[in-house]
Design a protein around this motif. Structure first.
Motif, PDB file in Angstrom:
ATOM      1  N   TYR A 102      47.963  38.860  46.493  1.00 58.94           N
ATOM      2  CA  TYR A 102      48.404  38.906  45.099  1.00 58.94           C
ATOM      3  C   TYR A 102      47.860  37.747  44.260  1.00 58.94           C
ATOM      4  CZ  TYR A 102      51.642  42.531  46.623  1.00 58.94           C
ATOM      5  OH  TYR A 102      52.176  43.688  47.143  1.00 58.94           O
ATOM      6  N   GLY A 103      47.028  36.917  44.873  1.00 54.26           N
ATOM      7  CA  GLY A 103      46.447  35.809  44.132  1.00 54.26           C
ATOM      8  C   GLY A 103      47.249  34.533  44.158  1.00 54.26           C
ATOM      9  N   ASN A 104      48.308  34.448  44.982  1.00 51.03           N
ATOM     10  CA  ASN A 104      48.971  33.159  45.193  1.00 51.03           C
ATOM     11  C   ASN A 104      48.000  32.246  45.947  1.00 51.03           C
ATOM     12  OD1 ASN A 104      51.901  33.718  44.346  1.00 51.03           O
ATOM     13  ND2 ASN A 104      51.500  35.394  45.786  1.00 51.03           N
ATOM     14  N   THR A 105      47.928  30.987  45.540  1.00 49.56           N
ATOM     15  CA  THR A 105      46.966  30.085  46.156  1.00 49.56           C
ATOM     16  C   THR A 105      47.627  28.787  46.603  1.00 49.56           C
ATOM     17  OG1 THR A 105      46.370  29.245  43.948  1.00 49.56           O
ATOM     18  CG2 THR A 105      44.967  30.967  44.894  1.00 49.56           C
ATOM     19  N   SER A 155      50.783  26.772  45.458  1.00 47.85           N
ATOM     20  CA  SER A 155      50.393  25.800  44.440  1.00 47.85           C
ATOM     21  C   SER A 155      50.113  26.485  43.110  1.00 47.85           C
ATOM     22  CB  SER A 155      49.138  25.042  44.890  1.00 47.85           C
ATOM     23  OG  SER A 155      49.304  24.479  46.167  1.00 47.85           O
ATOM     24  N   GLY A 156      49.449  27.638  43.171  1.00 42.90           N
ATOM     25  CA  GLY A 156      49.188  28.457  41.997  1.00 42.90           C
ATOM     26  C   GLY A 156      49.801  29.823  42.209  1.00 42.90           C
ATOM     27  N   VAL A 157      50.550  30.313  41.223  1.00 49.01           N
ATOM     28  CA  VAL A 157      51.294  31.565  41.411  1.00 49.01           C
ATOM     29  C   VAL A 157      50.384  32.768  41.205  1.00 49.01           C
ATOM     30  CG1 VAL A 157      53.455  30.503  40.716  1.00 49.01           C
ATOM     31  CG2 VAL A 157      52.090  31.686  39.004  1.00 49.01           C
ATOM     32  N   GLY A 158      50.689  33.828  41.946  1.00 45.54           N
ATOM     33  CA  GLY A 158      49.943  35.071  41.856  1.00 45.54           C
ATOM     34  C   GLY A 158      50.645  36.088  40.973  1.00 45.54           C
ATOM     35  N   TRP A 159      50.101  37.290  40.975  1.00 44.80           N
ATOM     36  CA  TRP A 159      50.643  38.357  40.135  1.00 44.80           C
ATOM     37  C   TRP A 159      52.092  38.689  40.472  1.00 44.80           C
ATOM     38  CZ3 TRP A 159      48.797  40.050  35.732  1.00 44.80           C
ATOM     39  CH2 TRP A 159      47.434  39.997  35.458  1.00 44.80           C
ATOM     40  N   ASP A 160      52.485  38.582  41.734  1.00 46.86           N
ATOM     41  CA  ASP A 160      53.854  38.939  42.127  1.00 46.86           C
ATOM     42  C   ASP A 160      54.864  37.846  41.800  1.00 46.86           C
ATOM     43  OD1 ASP A 160      52.704  37.231  44.019  1.00 46.86           O
ATOM     44  OD2 ASP A 160      53.908  38.043  45.674  1.00 46.86           O
ATOM     45  N   ARG A 161      54.381  36.706  41.298  1.00 43.23           N
ATOM     46  CA  ARG A 161      55.274  35.596  40.959  1.00 43.23           C
ATOM     47  C   ARG A 161      55.214  35.225  39.473  1.00 43.23           C
ATOM     48  NH1 ARG A 161      56.866  32.347  45.590  1.00 43.23           N
ATOM     49  NH2 ARG A 161      55.963  33.217  47.503  1.00 43.23           N
ATOM     50  N   GLU A 165      47.460  35.567  34.100  1.00 43.27           N
ATOM     51  CA  GLU A 165      46.357  36.494  34.378  1.00 43.27           C
ATOM     52  C   GLU A 165      45.466  35.900  35.459  1.00 43.27           C
ATOM     53  OE1 GLU A 165      42.356  38.489  32.377  1.00 43.27           O
ATOM     54  OE2 GLU A 165      43.619  37.157  31.189  1.00 43.27           O
ATOM     55  N   ILE A 166      45.520  36.476  36.656  1.00 44.58           N
ATOM     56  CA  ILE A 166      44.571  36.112  37.701  1.00 44.58           C
ATOM     57  C   ILE A 166      43.440  37.121  37.587  1.00 44.58           C
ATOM     58  CG2 ILE A 166      44.222  35.640  40.151  1.00 44.58           C
ATOM     59  CD1 ILE A 166      46.333  33.875  38.807  1.00 44.58           C
ATOM     60  N   ARG A 167      42.311  36.682  37.058  1.00 44.61           N
ATOM     61  CA  ARG A 167      41.270  37.624  36.659  1.00 44.61           C
ATOM     62  C   ARG A 167      40.453  38.138  37.830  1.00 44.61           C
ATOM     63  NH1 ARG A 167      38.151  36.213  31.288  1.00 44.61           N
ATOM     64  NH2 ARG A 167      40.304  36.520  30.602  1.00 44.61           N
ATOM     65  N   ALA A 168      39.889  37.253  38.615  1.00 47.90           N
ATOM     66  CA  ALA A 168      39.016  37.689  39.704  1.00 47.90           C
ATOM     67  C   ALA A 168      38.767  36.542  40.663  1.00 47.90           C
ATOM     68  CB  ALA A 168      37.692  38.224  39.158  1.00 47.90           C
ATOM     69  N   VAL A 169      38.219  36.895  41.816  1.00 53.00           N
ATOM     70  CA  VAL A 169      37.797  35.929  42.828  1.00 53.00           C
ATOM     71  C   VAL A 169      36.335  36.214  43.132  1.00 53.00           C
ATOM     72  CG1 VAL A 169      38.193  34.998  45.135  1.00 53.00           C
ATOM     73  CG2 VAL A 169      40.116  35.947  43.830  1.00 53.00           C
ATOM     74  N   PRO A 181      47.462  49.210  40.644  1.00 50.28           N
ATOM     75  CA  PRO A 181      48.802  49.370  40.062  1.00 50.28           C
ATOM     76  C   PRO A 181      49.776  48.253  40.422  1.00 50.28           C
ATOM     77  CG  PRO A 181      48.002  51.478  40.873  1.00 50.28           C
ATOM     78  CD  PRO A 181      47.013  50.452  41.328  1.00 50.28           C
ATOM     79  N   ASP A 182      49.709  47.745  41.641  1.00 49.03           N
ATOM     80  CA  ASP A 182      50.631  46.688  42.051  1.00 49.03           C
ATOM     81  C   ASP A 182      49.966  45.315  42.097  1.00 49.03           C
ATOM     82  OD1 ASP A 182      48.987  47.161  44.186  1.00 49.03           O
ATOM     83  OD2 ASP A 182      50.597  47.394  45.674  1.00 49.03           O
ATOM     84  N   HIS A 183      48.767  45.205  41.530  1.00 48.87           N
ATOM     85  CA  HIS A 183      48.027  43.939  41.457  1.00 48.87           C
ATOM     86  C   HIS A 183      47.701  43.365  42.833  1.00 48.87           C
ATOM     87  CE1 HIS A 183      48.202  43.734  37.143  1.00 48.87           C
ATOM     88  NE2 HIS A 183      49.517  43.731  37.115  1.00 48.87           N
ATOM     89  N   ARG A 184      47.450  44.239  43.799  1.00 50.09           N
ATOM     90  CA  ARG A 184      46.911  43.765  45.075  1.00 50.09           C
ATOM     91  C   ARG A 184      45.406  43.591  44.948  1.00 50.09           C
ATOM     92  NH1 ARG A 184      47.115  47.073  49.604  1.00 50.09           N
ATOM     93  NH2 ARG A 184      47.456  48.927  48.315  1.00 50.09           N
TER      94      ARG A 184
END
Length: 243
Positions: A102-105, A155-161, A165-169, A181-184
């Motif tokens: 979900y982009g949590n880092t 340290s950095g929150v993802g879409w589920d938190r 906007e977490i754009r891309a990796v 749909p669920d930002h996975r």
């Protein structure tokens, strides 16, 4: 175009992160490749983007890597920089030590918080960046150690938190986003010479994989010229992603 290197493909992918951003500050703090990408975007398709020379100087034009700005168009002291963060006027590219689906880092520690096996940077600007600004990530070595089912510390929150906007990796293997749909995390494209199977094997959780995964676009002739002759004539990009 057969001589295009993986580092140059990654730099163009990082440049694409800023497409459409307009007049906001590009804070590519994760390494040579995203820094080159932000300056390449400004030099080509995103001329209103605000870039610095790595310090508080807003440069009048994109500055070659490792150089200071010869002409300044503005000054960005820390208090003004924080105002931009608070008002979503910055797009930051950070480098995670761990990232989940979900982009949590995590850039704080590896292992249990009470007794970590490795101490890292600490959360630093991660919470404010991800809650208030568009945020992207650069991973120069895609592996299951970085792409993990669960980060040891958020340290950095993802879409589920509640991320803004977490754009891309962008990694050395692929471009991934959260356009589901669920930002996975989804596999958007694979770099030339990389297969979907390569990316799956290097990722510690299940990715969303479309039926057709395109190849990451190559730089065009002008982008190659700007990278090689203007912005990075010393080839610093190749240090992060060896050919």
């Amino acid at each position: 175009m057969s001589d295009v290197t993986r580092a140059e493909v990654c730099a163009v992918a990082c440049a694409e992160l800023f497409r459409g951003d307009g007049e906001i500050v590009a804070a590519a703090v994760a390494g040579f490749v995203p820094m080159l990408g932000s300056r390449l975007a400004r030099a080509t398709f995103e001329p209103d983007l605000l870039t610095t020379d790595g310090g508080p100087t807003l440069s009048a034009e994109p500055v070659p890597l490792g150089r200071t700005a010869e002409v300044a168009e503005g000054w960005l002291p820390f208090r003004d920089h924080l105002w931009l963060v608070l008002n979503a006027r910055r797009h930051v590219v950070m480098g995670p030590s761990q990232i989940d689906r979900y982009g949590n880092t995590n850039i704080s520690c590896i292992g249990d918080w009470e007794r970590p096996s490795r101490q890292l940077l600490g959360s630093r600007g991660g919470p404010g960046n991800t809650l208030l600004n568009p945020t992207s990530y650069w991973v120069p070595k895609h592996s299951t150690r970085v792409f993990t089912p669960r980060v040891d510390f958020v340290s950095g929150v993802g879409w589920d938190r509640g991320a803004h906007e977490i754009r891309a990796v962008v990694s050395n293997l692929a471009v991934l986003d959260f356009d589901t749909p669920d930002h996975r995390m989804r596999l958007r494209s694979v770099h030339p010479g990389v297969t979907v199977e390569d990316v799956v094997a290097a990722t510690g959780f299940e990715l969303v994989i479309p039926d057709e995964v395109p190849r990451t676009r190559l730089p065009d002739g002008e982008e190659l010229r700007v990278m090689r002759e203007v912005l990075d004539p010393k080839g610093l990009r190749e240090r992060e992603v060896p050919a």
